[in-house]
Design a protein around this motif. Structure first.
Motif, PDB file in Angstrom:
ATOM      1  N   THR A 743     -10.609  10.687  21.487  1.00  0.00           N
ATOM      2  CA  THR A 743     -10.217  10.118  22.787  1.00  0.00           C
ATOM      3  C   THR A 743     -10.384  11.185  23.857  1.00  0.00           C
ATOM      4  N   THR A 744     -11.217  10.910  24.823  1.00  0.00           N
ATOM      5  CA  THR A 744     -11.380  11.882  25.907  1.00  0.00           C
ATOM      6  C   THR A 744     -10.429  11.543  27.051  1.00  0.00           C
ATOM      7  N   THR A 745     -10.150  12.525  27.869  1.00  0.00           N
ATOM      8  CA  THR A 745      -9.221  12.345  28.993  1.00  0.00           C
ATOM      9  C   THR A 745     -10.016  12.218  30.293  1.00  0.00           C
ATOM     10  N   PRO A 746      -9.367  11.801  31.372  1.00  0.00           N
ATOM     11  CA  PRO A 746     -10.072  11.801  32.662  1.00  0.00           C
ATOM     12  C   PRO A 746     -10.608  13.203  33.025  1.00  0.00           C
ATOM     13  N   SER A 747      -9.842  14.241  32.680  1.00  0.00           N
ATOM     14  CA  SER A 747     -10.319  15.601  32.993  1.00  0.00           C
ATOM     15  C   SER A 747     -11.640  15.899  32.287  1.00  0.00           C
ATOM     16  N   TYR A 748     -11.833  15.309  31.126  1.00  0.00           N
ATOM     17  CA  TYR A 748     -13.099  15.471  30.404  1.00  0.00           C
ATOM     18  C   TYR A 748     -14.255  14.992  31.284  1.00  0.00           C
ATOM     19  N   GLU A 749     -14.029  13.874  31.991  1.00  0.00           N
ATOM     20  CA  GLU A 749     -15.110  13.338  32.836  1.00  0.00           C
ATOM     21  C   GLU A 749     -15.435  14.303  33.974  1.00  0.00           C
TER      22      GLU A 749
END
Ligand code: AHR
Length: 854
Positions: A743-749
């Motif tokens: 699961t990636t986070t918004p910060s990943y984007e």
């Protein structure tokens, strides 16, 4: 709004001038302010209101009452929670105008604490010189005519005497107990807030007190600004409707910037390595878990048997892996890492080492068994002799339409011994055949990291690099070679490191994803938050003994040789070649130290290491460290001062800060005033403290401004990278996972957007948007001279749509737009793509980030 830091810097220099003006070049032991006249002097009381409260300052007001101003500094000794305490601080105003403090850290450590300050605000460095006795209580001191200091403290072995150099860096304890009279321990007293305290009274210029008050006011104002949150936006922007803004790009103002700006920070924290990126499916495969790794753990943890598991150590497989299991008739099962997740129709490489303990030849049946008891795959082995032999088999999980997915996700490994006698078994291993590029890393996780297109990978930490105490410092060469010969160790994050993911695997991974390796190793000191050693000495524990430092420096040189050397001439490079990589890894960067307290033991050792590296490998870029916090923390100030003084051997400085979204939004100018002639900056660990889109937006705003300063900021890495669900040591992280999902986070984007579309030149741009705070909109234009592409990033951290009209840069209709949007509290967002529909016009929905490819 963004000038706060500058203001603080101005205040500091103002004070420096004021202090010198006030005290002149006093040579006498007691600084005299009498020349200033009665009205310009005030009385202050320096004391500690409690062992966790640190050093405080109070002043006597016009009504003869003591008013507390705030905390000047706190003790940084030892572990969080049990330590970090200050007892009986004693402060002295030295003849050169500086301030010196000593205190005791507890009643059993073999050290005192010492610190100095030029202005009573920034105290540096904090040292904990080791003494010959444990329990060094109530230190007091006097300054001698020659500027040196005599320190006395109580101990169970009588009063002791320590002589300190006038720079407060060298502390020499007398071998004999001191005969000084107890009367010298008489202290000043004052009543502050209704409570009576012991402390030290001083006269200081009112100007100085006013500076201290201003400093605390500025800090308070900064705290208020940093509490800004998007949760307040509906109120703050209630009258705001759709906006028009203009972006003006000034091509004449183009500069070269770092082409390695965004990388990743990998630390084995929150089960990021074992049980995470390292694809091994068996937990405690080496039977080396122990009580020190984690309370209650033992060599049989994660293994199950109907009877207690027999563990032995004689004639082990490797001296570095002394424990193994002894099998007779009882079944042995491994639970994996929260279960073993397998996939239907996939193959798994199973292996183990074993030897018969006698002349009987044992047989082993091995099976992967699903949660519902269904046998998924199996193999049989006949053990051949009494010497350690490795056995291997490929286990193929049957394609079974009826097997419930849950059962496959929670399988276990079952070993059934057959035949007479006993056998020893060790290094029981199960890997998916399908790993990232066939190099043993979990494919979905490695692909998620690779998709960031990071320009570098920092490893193996974080705090794990410098370790919990001297005996837990990470030695890179313990992590290479045959897995069974690597030296496992406890992990500072309270679990076990198998070192299966070692330096070879890290370097291979970097090569596989096209990133520069950035190993960060201890600067000869462990983490300042370390627990106590056997003598009760905690924190940095005095650092690696000086006699061992030449060998420790050599470890850095060996690493460079191992990574880059010629296998024909270098024994270290030959190890790399023997492991399967004859070509060099082209190591260019090395980090020395991880957010260490900038103490004397740190400085001495860091210099030795940096000098050794630069003397032999002048082209290696050496990265130093500036403590765990941003400006104005003392370690930050001292770390930068130290790096600048030694710029010839320190090329870059690693900064760390985990902050509120408001801090990021209100410090967008953080790097504007950095010295362009000093060491470069590596923002090695940073993150804003929510796991939501609000953080992704704040970090995107910040990164636009970091790009603007990427002539001085060379590298950045969000931290930490990975966290396994159910095992979080830290929050937030960039990527969360369990055994089957990522699961990636918004910060990943945000990270992906700035990294995947990166460049080596920056062109200035400004945004004109009347009546909105400048910290909620950002633009950044970077271009890549290799591909000829230009990227315009736009950030809208406002609750309304913003129509941007761009001038100075031609953005044709059809240009590709990539980005994300949502609500500040969203925990998930995804990148969407679209294209420009009107030349030079881009509309950004509320709370969105866009990259436009030109
Ligand atoms: O990133 C998590 C931790 O934060 C790192 O180990 C340490 O360097 C910092 O305190």
């Amino acid at each position: 709004m963004f000038t706060h830091q500058l203001k603080m810097k101005k205040l500091l220099s103002f004070l420096a001038v004021a202090a010198v003006a006030a005290i002149g070049n006093a040579q006498s032991v007691k600084p005299a302010y009498s020349v200033l006249g009665k009205d310009t002097i005030c009385q202050v009381f320096i004391y500690s209101p409690g062992d966790r409260a640190g050093l405080h300052l109070a002043y006597l007001d016009d009504n003869d009452r003591w008013q507390d101003v705030g905390q000047l500094c706190s003790s940084d000794y030892g572990r969080w929670g049990s330590e970090k305490r200050m007892y009986h601080p004693f402060v002295l105003h030295a003849s050169d105008g500086t301030w010196r403090a000593v205190w005791s850290v507890n009643d059993y450590a073999p050290c005192i604490a010492a610190a100095y300050s030029e202005d009573l605000i920034t105290w540096r460095p904090q040292d904990y010189p080791q003494m010959s006795v444990q329990g060094c209580r109530k230190p007091i001191m006097f300054q001698m005519e020659d500027g040196t200091f005599d320190i006395y403290f109580h101990s169970d072995k009588g009063n002791r005497y320590v002589h300190a150099s006038n720079d407060f860096r060298t502390f020499k304890e007398d071998e004999e107990p001191s005969t000084i009279e107890d009367v010298v321990w008489t202290r000043d007293t004052a009543t502050v807030g209704g409570k009576h305290y012991e402390g030290n009274l001083f006269d200081i210029p009112k100007l100085h007190l006013s500076y201290i008050n201003d400093y605390f006011r500025a800090l308070g104002a900064d705290g208020i600004m940093s509490s800004e949150s998007m949760a307040q936006d509906s109120e703050r922007f209630k009258t705001l409707t759709g906006l028009k803004a203009r972006v003006t790009v000034d091509k004449a103002q183009t500069k070269a910037i770092s082409d390695k700006l965004v990388g990743v920070f990998f630390e084995d924290i929150s089960y990021a390595a074992d049980g995470g990126l390292y694809a091994e499916l068996i937990q405690n495969r080496d039977f080396e878990y122990n009580e020190r790794d984690h309370k209650g753990w033992s060599p049989s943890t994660a293994w199950h048997s109907p009877k207690p598991i027999k563990i032995a150590t004689d004639n082990p497989l490797s001296k570095n892996n002394p424990h193994y299991a002894v099998l007779a008739t009882d079944t042995l099962q491994n639970e994996g890492w929260d279960g073993i997740a397998v996939k239907s129709s996939q193959q798994y490489a199973f292996s183990f080492y074993a030897r018969n303990l006698g002349t009987d030849k044992k047989q082993l049946q091995v099976a992967l068994v699903g949660d519902d008891g269904r046998e998924l795959a199996k193999a049989k082995f006949k053990l051949q002799g009494e010497g350690w032999t490795q056995y291997r088999a490929l286990l193929s999980v049957k394609a079974d339409k009826n097997a419930p997915t849950e059962s496959l996700h929670n399988a276990r490994l079952v070993i059934v011994p057959k035949g007479e006698g006993e056998a020893a078994i060790d290094m029981v291993s199960l890997f998916p055949q399908d790993t990232y590029k066939g190099h043993g890393l979990r494919k979905d996780l490695a692909e998620t990291i690779a998709a960031l297109k990071p320009k570098f990978v920092r490893f193996p930490g974080g705090c794990m690099s410098h370790g919990d105490g001297l005996d837990n410092i990470y030695h890179w060469h313990h992590t290479i070679g045959r897995p069974e010969d690597r030296v496992p160790d406890r992990n500072i994050w309270n679990y076990h490191q198998t070192r299966g993911l070692g330096f070879y695997e890290y370097f291979q991974f970097c090569e596989d994803i096209g990133a520069e390796p950035l190993p960060v190793l201890a600067a000869g000191v462990p983490c300042q938050n370390s627990s106590n050693n056997a003598c009760g000495y905690g924190g940095q524990q005095g650092g690696i003994p000086m006699a061992d430092m030449p060998a420790y420096c050599q470890e850095f040189l060996n690493l460079i040789e191992w990574a880059n050397g010629d296998p024909a001439t270098s024994k270290w490079a030959k190890m790399r070649a023997d492991a399967g990589h004859p070509a060099p890894f082209h190591l260019k960067y090395i980090g020395v130290g991880n957010e260490d307290i900038i103490s004397t033991p740190f400085e001495e050792r860091c210099l030795m290491i940096c000098k050794a590296i630069k003397e032999k490998y002048p082209d290696i870029i050496v990265c130093g460290t500036a403590g765990p916090f941003h400006y104005p923390s003392a370690d930050y100030i001292e770390g930068w001062k130290f790096a600048k003084e030694h710029h010839n051997i320190i090329d870059m400085v690693d900064e760390h800060y985990y902050e509120s979204t408001g801090w990021f939004m209100n410090h967008l100018d953080y790097y504007d005033h950095y010295d362009r002639k000093g060491p470069k900056v590596y923002v090695g660990e940073y993150a804003s403290r929510t796991r939501t889109l609000e953080s992704a937006l704040a970090e995107a705003l910040f990164l636009c401004h970091v790009e603007r300063n990427a002539d001085v900021v060379s590298m950045t890495s969000y931290a930490p990278l990975l966290a396994k669900d159910g095992h979080h040591n830290w929050n937030p992280d960039l990527i969360y996972f369990d055994n089957t999902a990522v699961t990636t986070t918004p910060s990943y984007e945000t990270q992906r957007l700035f990294s995947a579309y990166s460049g080596d030149h920056y062109t200035a741009s400004t945004i004109t948007a009347p009546d909105v705070p400048a910290n909620r909109l950002a633009s950044s234009v970077v271009s890549d001279s290799k591909t000829g592409k230009t990227y315009l990033r736009l950030v809208n951290a406002l609750p309304v749509e913003v129509d941007f009209e761009v001038g100075g840069l031609s953005i044709p209709t059809g240009s590709r737009i990539t980005g994300f949007s949502g609500l500040p509290a969203d925990k998930k967002t995804e990148t969407v793509t679209s294209s420009v529909t009107k030349d030079n016009h881009i509309s950004l929905p509320p709370y969105s980030v866009r990259n436009i490819e030109i």
